[in-house]
Design a protein around this motif. Structure first.
Motif, mmCIF file in Angstrom:
data_model
loop_
_atom_site.group_PDB
_atom_site.id
_atom_site.type_symbol
_atom_site.label_atom_id
_atom_site.label_comp_id
_atom_site.label_asym_id
_atom_site.label_seq_id
_atom_site.Cartn_x
_atom_site.Cartn_y
_atom_site.Cartn_z
ATOM 1 N N ILE A 312 0.841 -1.188 0.000
ATOM 2 C CA ILE A 312 0.000 0.000 0.000
ATOM 3 C C ILE A 312 0.881 1.245 0.000
ATOM 4 O O ILE A 312 2.067 1.179 0.299
ATOM 5 C CB ILE A 312 -0.948 0.014 1.215
ATOM 6 C CG1 ILE A 312 -0.146 0.187 2.518
ATOM 7 C CG2 ILE A 312 -1.794 -1.242 1.252
ATOM 8 C CD1 ILE A 312 -1.014 0.445 3.735
ATOM 9 N N ASP A 345 -11.020 -7.682 0.699
ATOM 10 C CA ASP A 345 -10.444 -6.561 1.428
ATOM 11 C C ASP A 345 -9.061 -6.866 1.997
ATOM 12 O O ASP A 345 -8.345 -5.948 2.405
ATOM 13 C CB ASP A 345 -11.380 -6.123 2.553
ATOM 14 C CG ASP A 345 -12.663 -5.495 2.012
ATOM 15 O OD1 ASP A 345 -12.643 -5.026 0.860
ATOM 16 O OD2 ASP A 345 -13.680 -5.488 2.731
ATOM 17 N N SER A 349 -6.330 -3.368 -0.947
ATOM 18 C CA SER A 349 -6.484 -2.336 0.079
ATOM 19 C C SER A 349 -7.266 -1.166 -0.499
ATOM 20 O O SER A 349 -6.877 -0.607 -1.532
ATOM 21 C CB SER A 349 -5.119 -1.857 0.563
ATOM 22 O OG SER A 349 -5.262 -0.795 1.486
ATOM 23 N N HIS A 359 -5.899 7.122 7.428
ATOM 24 C CA HIS A 359 -6.378 6.208 6.390
ATOM 25 C C HIS A 359 -7.251 7.005 5.441
ATOM 26 O O HIS A 359 -8.304 7.519 5.837
ATOM 27 C CB HIS A 359 -7.239 5.083 6.989
ATOM 28 C CG HIS A 359 -6.522 4.194 7.966
ATOM 29 N ND1 HIS A 359 -6.779 4.223 9.319
ATOM 30 C CD2 HIS A 359 -5.579 3.247 7.777
ATOM 31 C CE1 HIS A 359 -6.026 3.325 9.934
ATOM 32 N NE2 HIS A 359 -5.283 2.718 9.028
ATOM 33 N N HIS A 367 -6.711 1.454 -6.209
ATOM 34 C CA HIS A 367 -6.774 0.364 -5.241
ATOM 35 C C HIS A 367 -5.424 -0.361 -5.246
ATOM 36 O O HIS A 367 -4.851 -0.613 -6.303
ATOM 37 C CB HIS A 367 -7.879 -0.632 -5.618
ATOM 38 C CG HIS A 367 -9.233 -0.207 -5.144
ATOM 39 N ND1 HIS A 367 -10.387 -0.510 -5.820
ATOM 40 C CD2 HIS A 367 -9.633 0.483 -4.049
ATOM 41 C CE1 HIS A 367 -11.431 -0.033 -5.176
ATOM 42 N NE2 HIS A 367 -10.996 0.587 -4.099
ATOM 43 N N GLY A 370 -2.943 -5.446 -1.171
ATOM 44 C CA GLY A 370 -3.170 -5.399 0.271
ATOM 45 C C GLY A 370 -2.488 -6.466 1.089
ATOM 46 O O GLY A 370 -2.453 -6.379 2.314
ATOM 47 N N ARG A 373 0.970 -5.269 3.310
ATOM 48 C CA ARG A 373 0.899 -3.879 3.770
ATOM 49 C C ARG A 373 1.763 -3.644 5.015
ATOM 50 O O ARG A 373 1.771 -4.437 5.953
ATOM 51 C CB ARG A 373 -0.549 -3.442 3.971
ATOM 52 C CG ARG A 373 -1.373 -4.277 4.899
ATOM 53 C CD ARG A 373 -2.845 -3.831 4.872
ATOM 54 N NE ARG A 373 -3.640 -4.617 3.941
ATOM 55 C CZ ARG A 373 -4.927 -4.370 3.671
ATOM 56 N NH1 ARG A 373 -5.563 -3.374 4.258
ATOM 57 N NH2 ARG A 373 -5.590 -5.134 2.813
ATOM 58 N N TRP A 376 0.497 -3.447 8.809
ATOM 59 C CA TRP A 376 0.155 -4.664 9.543
ATOM 60 C C TRP A 376 1.348 -5.239 10.307
ATOM 61 O O TRP A 376 1.194 -6.159 11.092
ATOM 62 C CB TRP A 376 -0.386 -5.719 8.573
ATOM 63 C CG TRP A 376 -1.814 -5.473 8.178
ATOM 64 C CD1 TRP A 376 -2.600 -4.418 8.511
ATOM 65 C CD2 TRP A 376 -2.628 -6.321 7.362
ATOM 66 N NE1 TRP A 376 -3.853 -4.544 7.962
ATOM 67 C CE2 TRP A 376 -3.898 -5.704 7.239
ATOM 68 C CE3 TRP A 376 -2.403 -7.527 6.710
ATOM 69 C CZ2 TRP A 376 -4.944 -6.274 6.504
ATOM 70 C CZ3 TRP A 376 -3.442 -8.097 5.977
ATOM 71 C CH2 TRP A 376 -4.696 -7.483 5.877
ATOM 72 N N ALA A 519 -10.210 -2.703 5.969
ATOM 73 C CA ALA A 519 -10.807 -1.866 4.928
ATOM 74 C C ALA A 519 -11.628 -0.774 5.589
ATOM 75 O O ALA A 519 -12.152 -0.948 6.697
ATOM 76 C CB ALA A 519 -11.680 -2.701 4.001
#
Length: 602
Positions: A312, A345, A349, A359, A367, A370, A373, A376, A519
């Motif tokens: 992302i 999702d 992402s 966010h 888009h 994801g 990312r 996380w 998401a």
């Protein structure tokens, strides 16, 4: 990620890097066999060193784009954008994967040649050496598949360079190569322990993983590829076809089916929560779904920049430091996931992270990938571009889908077992709600189409889609269809007529590691809200976003049918030509045996 100290030692012992040209690869002499092959511990370090050449950034970057999932966000004159859109020629054809894979093959060849010659070893050491030999066979097979699936018929060295009669190597039929890879993996399976018996880390090939690699190679060997006459190299001989031996094709599907069945029957691997797969991945945790990963820990292995170019967007001033993707999800991919499919999702992402650590929702044009990312993670990693994120080569869901595919091919239609394997993957996606997975197709063609689609949804951005479409013989057709769907979405026509043009969402803070946000929730608005509606939503804390507009923190381009980036998607696509890359001019110049053996249409 947990054995990188051995990689550093092995690099010194081997004296090789993954970026060397094939003709510059280390010979057997570079292994100093007088010392390495007299000590089991040093042999193990040499095997670990060979793993450093089993992966390359091109595998998810250039080669991971140009699919019906993913496109390049770089400029049209950028070579990576050109490669992803099938605009390539021998001057810009990728070389990194080719060189890295052959480096690993040479390292494996030296190990395969020398390990059996070791004597005066104990019974315990013999068991260890058998395992190491099995890993070497598996590495050679896995690496050769990567070369073949992108370049077709290529040199096939099976002995160390020092033992070759000369340094000139020509193309060998891919059928011969893939059959050799199957033999290598069968040898490996006989030598390797089950993961549950050995406690091997997931960064090393266990018997479980070797069976999965065997199934994968068998399916590629049975499938379609771009072929030509290796005697004449006549342009008129170029065709997309399977091998001519139909009996062998049947045997290959049996090999794939039996390999998958063995893993399933063993019961050591299982499907886990989909989101957890990738939260574990970015944090270096093991689970029973991931079967083989490339370990990213350490400066030499972090060069792949996983989570940076394929993650992302995070602004450099954000809490997470900079993440700068060079690829994004095709606008249509988001809409292929059915309502309630939890994979959507996770895979895609719908937000980026601003300089203020907020966010912010993405438009249809941006888009992002994801699964890798950076927010996380439980920490910031080594640096912005070095996040210590592993790459998954193989996971259990792939085993189930390959099992289902092989059963369908062998029986001219889905058996009960094929349906069961397919439905296991589907049920996990819908949190075991059988009412949501629909009816499983009962004919050969419909079930094959279902497998093709399910692999797209399950394995998105994991590096297999481009060549999967080729082995099914449908790359041109699928991408032509996808391009039309992109235009339909841009024009709000066809099945996309009712797609929301605006969304209302709430911006939220992004200031914590292990960010729980998967998401952003939103209210879909079919058309631009009136001033009264806008005011009411904004008073409730909502932000209104034009999903076709250029308001984005990354790839801020409007989504319209006449936008340059839309027009240029797949712009070089040609059937029966681009399914294989030409060899790079430098590659041919460095190897006299390849002269006159260029892809006939280049």
């Amino acid at each position: 990620m947990k054995f990188n100290i051995y990689i550093i030692i092995a690099a010194v012992l081997l004296g090789a890097t993954s970026c060397k040209d094939f003709l510059e690869l280390p010979s057997e002499k570079d292994f100093d066999s007088s010392t390495i092959f007299e000590d089991v511990g040093k042999v193990e370090m040499a095997v670990l060193g060979a793993y450093t050449s089993t992966f390359n950034a091109e595998l998810f970057y250039q080669f991971g784009m140009g699919t019906d999932e993913c496109f390049s966000t770089e400029g049209e004159t950028n070579s990576k954008n050109q490669v992803s859109n099938y605009v390539y020629n021998p001057a810009i054809s990728p070389t990194s994967t080719y060189a890295a894979m052959y480096a690993g093959v040479e390292q494996a060849n030296v190990l395969i040649r020398n390990i059996p010659l070791m004597d005066q070893v104990s019974e315990t050491e013999t068991t260890k050496l058998n395992m190491l030999l099995g890993e070497a066979y598996a590495i050679r097979a896995a690496n050769m598949l990567h070369v073949v699936r992108y370049f077709g018929d290529v040199p096939y060295p099976t002995i160390p360079v020092v033992e070759m009669p000369d340094f000139s190597t020509s193309r060998v039929s891919r059928d011969t190569i893939l059959d050799g890879c199957i033999q290598d993996l069968q040898e490996a399976i006989a030598l390797l322990p089950w993961k549950g018996e050995s406690g091997m880390p997931v960064e090393r090939i266990s018997k479980n993983a070797a069976y999965g690699l065997l199934a994968r190679i068998a399916l590629y060997a049975a499938g379609y590829s771009l072929r030509w006459d290796l005697d004449s190299y006549a342009s008129g001989s170029v065709r997309l076809a399977q091998r001519s031996d139909t009996q062998r094709i049947q045997e290959l599907y049996e090999i794939a089916r039996d390999a998958c069945k063995t893993v399933v029957d063993r019961g050591e691997n299982e499907l886990i929560d989909y989101e957890t797969i990738f939260r574990d991945l970015v944090n270096g945790r093991y689970n029973n779904e991931s079967m083989f990963e490339y370990g990213q820990k350490g400066a030499d292995r972090n060069e792949a920049r996983l989570g940076y170019t394929n993650g992302i967007f995070a602004h450099e001033r954000s809490f997470y430091n900079k993440s700068q993707p060079a690829m994004a999800a095709l606008p249509t991919y988001y809409f292929e996931f059915e309502e309630g499919d939890v994979r959507r999702d996770v895979t895609i992402s719908n937000y980026a992270i601003t300089a203020e650590s907020i966010h912010q929702m993405n438009t249809y044009a941006n888009h992002m990938v994801g699964k890798f990312r950076v927010n996380w993670k439980g920490d910031g990693g080594v640096s912005a571009a070095q996040r210590d994120i592993n790459w998954i080569h193989l996971r259990y869901a792939d085993i189930l889908l390959m099992y289902a595919e092989a059963e369908n091919e062998l029986n001219n239609g889905p058996t009960a077992v094929a349906k069961e394997m397919y439905e296991k993957v589907r049920l996990r996606a819908f949190q075991n709600d059988r009412s949501k997975i629909g009816e499983t197709p009962g004919t050969y063609a419909d079930f094959r189409d279902a497998i093709i689609q399910e692999r797209k949804l399950e394995l998105g951005f994991e590096g297999w889609r481009r060549t999967d479409l080729i082995r099914w013989g449908i790359l041109y057709e699928k991408l032509t269809e996808t391009k039309q769907e992109i235009l339909d979405l841009a024009n709000h026509t066809g099945k996309y007529e009712g797609v929301a043009q605006y969304r209302a969402y709430k911006r939220t803070d992004a200031r914590t590691f292990n960010d729980p946000t998967v998401a952003l929730d939103f209210i879909a608005l079919e058309s631009e809200p009136t001033q009264e509606e806008r005011t009411a939503l904004e008073n409730q804390g909502y932000t209104i976003l034009n999903m076709y507009g250029a308001s984005a923190v990354f790839f801020a381009n409007a989504f319209s049918a006449d936008a340059v980036w839309v027009r240029n998607i797949y712009r070089g696509l040609e059937k029966n030509k681009v399914e294989l890359f030409p060899l790079n001019t430098t590659t041919i110049d460095n190897n006299p045996g390849l002269r006159g053996q260029q892809h006939p249409l280049y």
